[in-house]
Motif scaffolding. Structure first.
Motif, PDB file in Angstrom:
ATOM      1  N   ALA A 129     -16.775 -13.846  14.438  1.00 15.83           N
ATOM      2  CA  ALA A 129     -18.195 -13.979  14.735  1.00 15.83           C
ATOM      3  C   ALA A 129     -18.632 -12.952  15.777  1.00 15.83           C
ATOM      4  O   ALA A 129     -19.817 -12.653  15.903  1.00 15.83           O
ATOM      5  N   ALA A 130     -17.668 -12.435  16.520  1.00 18.84           N
ATOM      6  CA  ALA A 130     -17.957 -11.455  17.573  1.00 18.84           C
ATOM      7  C   ALA A 130     -16.685 -10.669  17.865  1.00 18.84           C
ATOM      8  O   ALA A 130     -15.592 -11.062  17.452  1.00 18.84           O
ATOM      9  N   HIS A 175     -12.549 -12.857   9.839  1.00 20.17           N
ATOM     10  CA  HIS A 175     -13.598 -13.891   9.865  1.00 20.17           C
ATOM     11  C   HIS A 175     -14.157 -14.050  11.280  1.00 20.17           C
ATOM     12  O   HIS A 175     -14.374 -15.165  11.762  1.00 20.17           O
ATOM     13  N   ASP A 205     -13.920 -16.017  17.526  1.00 15.46           N
ATOM     14  CA  ASP A 205     -14.555 -16.968  16.619  1.00 15.46           C
ATOM     15  C   ASP A 205     -15.926 -17.373  17.145  1.00 15.46           C
ATOM     16  O   ASP A 205     -16.434 -16.795  18.112  1.00 15.46           O
ATOM     17  N   THR A 206     -16.527 -18.374  16.518  1.00 11.97           N
ATOM     18  CA  THR A 206     -17.875 -18.785  16.914  1.00 11.97           C
ATOM     19  C   THR A 206     -17.920 -19.384  18.309  1.00 11.97           C
ATOM     20  O   THR A 206     -18.975 -19.414  18.939  1.00 11.97           O
ATOM     21  N   GLN A 207     -16.769 -19.871  18.817  1.00 14.69           N
ATOM     22  CA  GLN A 207     -16.686 -20.401  20.175  1.00 14.69           C
ATOM     23  C   GLN A 207     -16.294 -19.311  21.181  1.00 14.69           C
ATOM     24  O   GLN A 207     -16.056 -19.600  22.354  1.00 14.69           O
ATOM     25  N   ASP A 262     -23.714  -9.705  10.620  1.00 16.29           N
ATOM     26  CA  ASP A 262     -23.857 -10.864  11.510  1.00 16.29           C
ATOM     27  C   ASP A 262     -22.648 -11.057  12.426  1.00 16.29           C
ATOM     28  O   ASP A 262     -22.194 -12.179  12.654  1.00 16.29           O
ATOM     29  N   VAL A 263     -22.121  -9.947  12.926  1.00 20.81           N
ATOM     30  CA  VAL A 263     -21.044  -9.991  13.914  1.00 20.81           C
ATOM     31  C   VAL A 263     -21.560  -9.342  15.192  1.00 20.81           C
ATOM     32  O   VAL A 263     -22.132  -8.254  15.151  1.00 20.81           O
ATOM     33  N   ARG A 264     -21.353 -10.016  16.317  1.00 21.26           N
ATOM     34  CA  ARG A 264     -21.851  -9.507  17.595  1.00 21.26           C
ATOM     35  C   ARG A 264     -20.818  -8.615  18.275  1.00 21.26           C
ATOM     36  O   ARG A 264     -19.640  -8.952  18.324  1.00 21.26           O
ATOM     37  N   ARG A 288     -13.537 -19.610  26.378  1.00 19.03           N
ATOM     38  CA  ARG A 288     -14.539 -18.615  26.014  1.00 19.03           C
ATOM     39  C   ARG A 288     -14.287 -17.315  26.785  1.00 19.03           C
ATOM     40  O   ARG A 288     -14.184 -17.317  28.005  1.00 19.03           O
TER      41      ARG A 288
END
Length: 225
Positions: A168-169, A166, A132-134, A202-204, A102
């Motif tokens: 997530a952040a 794709h 990614d989401t992780q 919805d991207v941080r 992370r």
């Protein structure tokens, strides 16, 4: 057992490395090991010194592009490829932990990675680390490049790139060719605009890093993200 009469100063770089370790060698000597040979009237260590002087230090040398290396007298394709390979191995070594862990747990590595990518550049570049989401690194890509003082960064382009990966952040980073890592009012305003634009898909936006010559400033650590 009688000791060798050979003094450390007379040892070749490879012999010194094996005998004393890499830390005992100068940067020019380490370069000489990579170069292996010099040119007429200039041995490999001297060539290493000249390369460092020509490019303005180790950081700029180990981030130089192929054309710049090939234009240096005595730097043929083989020597240039060896230095380019070292560049890429160094980049991958810094990137590998970000792909496996992370990013929020290793902020110093993120800063070191961005500094390696950007600190030496003479014009402003902006990169994004897509996560990614992780919060593991998917990819790092250039978003914009500009002039000595400005690069046009458009939120819609960052959003498009994030969706394409794709992600997530993401973490944004850009360099200040002036060498100062202090964020400008425009940097802070851009951060707010990007955060709002990314939130719509919805991207941080986790951080915006300002890379100077010797330090990296995190806007997230300052509470400005």
């Amino acid at each position: 057992m009688p000791q060798s009469s050979q003094s450390p100063c007379s040892e070749r770089p490879r012999e010194r490395l094996l005998r004393h370790g890499a830390t005992a060698l100068t940067s020019a000597e380490l370069l000489a090991i990579l170069l292996r040979t010099g040119t007429r009237g200039r041995n490999a260590v001297r060539m290493g010194h000249d390369l460092l002087e020509h490019f303005g230090g180790l950081r700029r040398l180990l981030s130089a592009e192929a054309g710049a290396l090939l234009s240096f007298p005595g730097m043929g394709h083989a020597k240039t490829c060896e230095l380019l390979a070292v560049q890429e191995l160094g980049r991958r070594a810094l990137e590998e932990p970000l792909r496996l862990g992370r990013t929020l747990n290793q902020p110093d590595r993120v800063k070191a990675y961005c500094a390696m990518r950007l600190a030496h550049l003479r014009v402003e570049h902006c990169i994004a680390l897509f996560l990614d989401t992780q919060l593991q690194l998917i990819d790092c890509a250039e978003i914009a490049r500009g002039t000595l003082s400005h690069a046009s960064i458009y939120p819609r382009e960052v959003v498009r790139a994030a969706l394409g990966h794709h992600a997530a952040a993401l973490i944004l980073a850009h360099n200040h060719p002036s060498g100062l890592a202090e964020p400008s009012a425009a940097d802070i305003a851009l951060t707010r605009q990007l955060k709002q634009a990314l939130a719509l898909v919805d991207v941080r936006l986790l951080d915006h890093l300002i890379v100077g010559a010797t330090e990296v400033t995190s806007l997230a650590e300052r509470g400005q993200v």
